[in-house]
Enzyme design. Structure first.
Site, PDB file in Angstrom:
ATOM      1  N   ASP A 221       0.853  -1.181   0.000  1.00  0.00           N
ATOM      2  CA  ASP A 221       0.000   0.000   0.000  1.00  0.00           C
ATOM      3  C   ASP A 221       0.895   1.239   0.000  1.00  0.00           C
ATOM      4  O   ASP A 221       1.814   1.349   0.828  1.00  0.00           O
ATOM      5  CB  ASP A 221      -0.897  -0.010   1.241  1.00  0.00           C
ATOM      6  N   ASN A 229      -2.829  12.814  -3.903  1.00  0.00           N
ATOM      7  CA  ASN A 229      -3.980  13.264  -4.696  1.00  0.00           C
ATOM      8  C   ASN A 229      -4.394  14.679  -4.320  1.00  0.00           C
ATOM      9  O   ASN A 229      -4.721  15.501  -5.190  1.00  0.00           O
ATOM     10  CB  ASN A 229      -5.160  12.311  -4.500  1.00  0.00           C
ATOM     11  N   ASP A 238      -2.203   9.406 -10.419  1.00  0.00           N
ATOM     12  CA  ASP A 238      -2.108   8.376 -11.465  1.00  0.00           C
ATOM     13  C   ASP A 238      -0.653   8.114 -11.850  1.00  0.00           C
ATOM     14  O   ASP A 238      -0.252   6.964 -12.074  1.00  0.00           O
ATOM     15  CB  ASP A 238      -2.900   8.802 -12.699  1.00  0.00           C
ATOM     16  N   GLU A 264      -4.762   2.277  -4.146  1.00  0.00           N
ATOM     17  CA  GLU A 264      -3.296   2.231  -4.058  1.00  0.00           C
ATOM     18  C   GLU A 264      -2.818   0.907  -3.480  1.00  0.00           C
ATOM     19  O   GLU A 264      -1.684   0.792  -3.006  1.00  0.00           O
ATOM     20  CB  GLU A 264      -2.780   3.396  -3.206  1.00  0.00           C
TER      21      GLU A 264
END
Length: 344
Positions: A221, A229, A238, A264
């Protein structure tokens, strides 16, 4: 007219009526347009003409070239083999009688390496009996052309073979595209959740059958991904996901499997239970990811990740194995992130 004259005395009323109906049907079709054109999709197709008669080759090449087709010639079997080895033609026009290897033997050689879809062959011969034609088809010819060649029939059969090959190739491309869409994560290009859990099930089946001794599950993770973000937008997020997936794909290679299972989160199946070897792989992965700088719209982004590992020595249940790895992933995050926990 000949058939009708020969049979007219013996025809009853019903037969005569059927014959007249057939004649009326053909007349209703009108004149037949014999003009044939090669579609743009097929132009520049590569045709290999194999015939020991140079005049025949020149005539065929001239007729086919006028339709926008590219032609190569071979005057014997060995030269034909060399030409196919250099580059697979889209179609072969193969004469039965050749000076070194007869056409039927040459067809057998081609079929040892190429299917009729991959390498279509039309046999050309003066032998026009049913047995000869059947033998050619049986050996893998896609079609048969009797000599002397009729220009219209030649072009019709060439176009038909090329179209069949074109549409088969296009069909295979579509099948491959659908397979990629069904098995690949659209953003990162690595395996998706479905493939990973199917692979996990297969690994357990192989373990039960004794094909493998055991395996490990690694859950991963990206740390503080929400902050990425929020700071750089979803475009920046992305780019981070794609970069991270690229690192995983480079370092976790076959027979191991790795994929994105959501957001993620990533999961890898490692065909190894030795903790030292698993630890080494995890260390290499951490070093690669943490040292990488991701450029996005003039920004330099660096990330870390946390992970957890479990193996089949602890459990023979897939869900339990993934849960154990997840628990250790959460332990890694609670302990400060940027680490992988291999055991309690």
């Amino acid at each position: 007219d000949y058939i009708r004259g020969a049979l007219s005395e013996n025809l009853d009323k019903d037969s005569s009526s059927q014959l007249e109906s057939a004649e009326a049907l053909f007349k209703s079709l009108g004149s037949i347009d014999y003009s044939l054109e090669v579609s743009d999709n097929l132009k520049d197709s590569d045709i290999l003409i194999v015939d020991d008669n140079k005049t025949n080759c020149e005539v065929l090449e001239r007729r086919l070239s006028l339709q926008g087709l590219t032609c190569r010639t071979a005057y014997d079997g060995n030269t034909a083999i060399e030409e196919v080895t250099k580059k697979n033609p889209d179609l072969i026009l193969l004469d039965v009688i050749l000076p070194d290897i007869n056409g039927l033997e040459l067809l057998k050689i081609f079929r040892e390496k190429h299917t009729s879809d991959e390498l279509p062959v039309i046999m050309v011969s003066a032998f026009n009996d049913v047995d000869s034609i059947a033998k050619c088809i049986q050996l893998g010819a896609q079609d048969y052309l009797p000599k002397p060649l009729n220009g219209t029939i030649l072009l019709a059969k060439v176009i038909s073979s090329l179209e069949r090959k074109f549409f088969r190739e296009r069909e295979q491309e579509l099948v491959n595209e659908l397979h990629i869409q069904a098995t690949t994560d659209q953003l990162t290009g690595i395996y998706n959740r479905r493939v990973i859990f199917d692979s996990l099930e297969k690994a357990y089946n192989d373990l039960d059958l004794g094909k493998i001794k055991g395996f490990s599950v690694l859950t991963l993770d990206i740390d503080f991904f929400k902050n990425v973000n929020d700071t750089y937008g979803h475009g920046g997020g992305d780019e981070v996901l794609k970069s991270f997936a690229g690192n995983l794909n480079e370092l976790i290679t076959e027979p191991n499997v790795v994929g994105r299972i959501g957001g993620e989160e990533f999961l890898a199946i490692l065909m190894e239970t030795d903790l030292q070897k698993v630890t080494k792989l995890c260390d290499n992965l951490r070093q690669e990811v943490t040292s990488k700088v991701i450029d996005y719209e003039g920004n330099k982004i660096k990330v870390t990740f946390s992970g957890g590992v479990s193996n089949t020595n602890e459990s023979r249940n897939a869900s339990d194995l993934v849960n154990k790895a997840d628990e250790r992933l959460y332990d890694a995050k609670k302990s400060g992130r940027d680490r992988i926990v291999l055991s309690n």
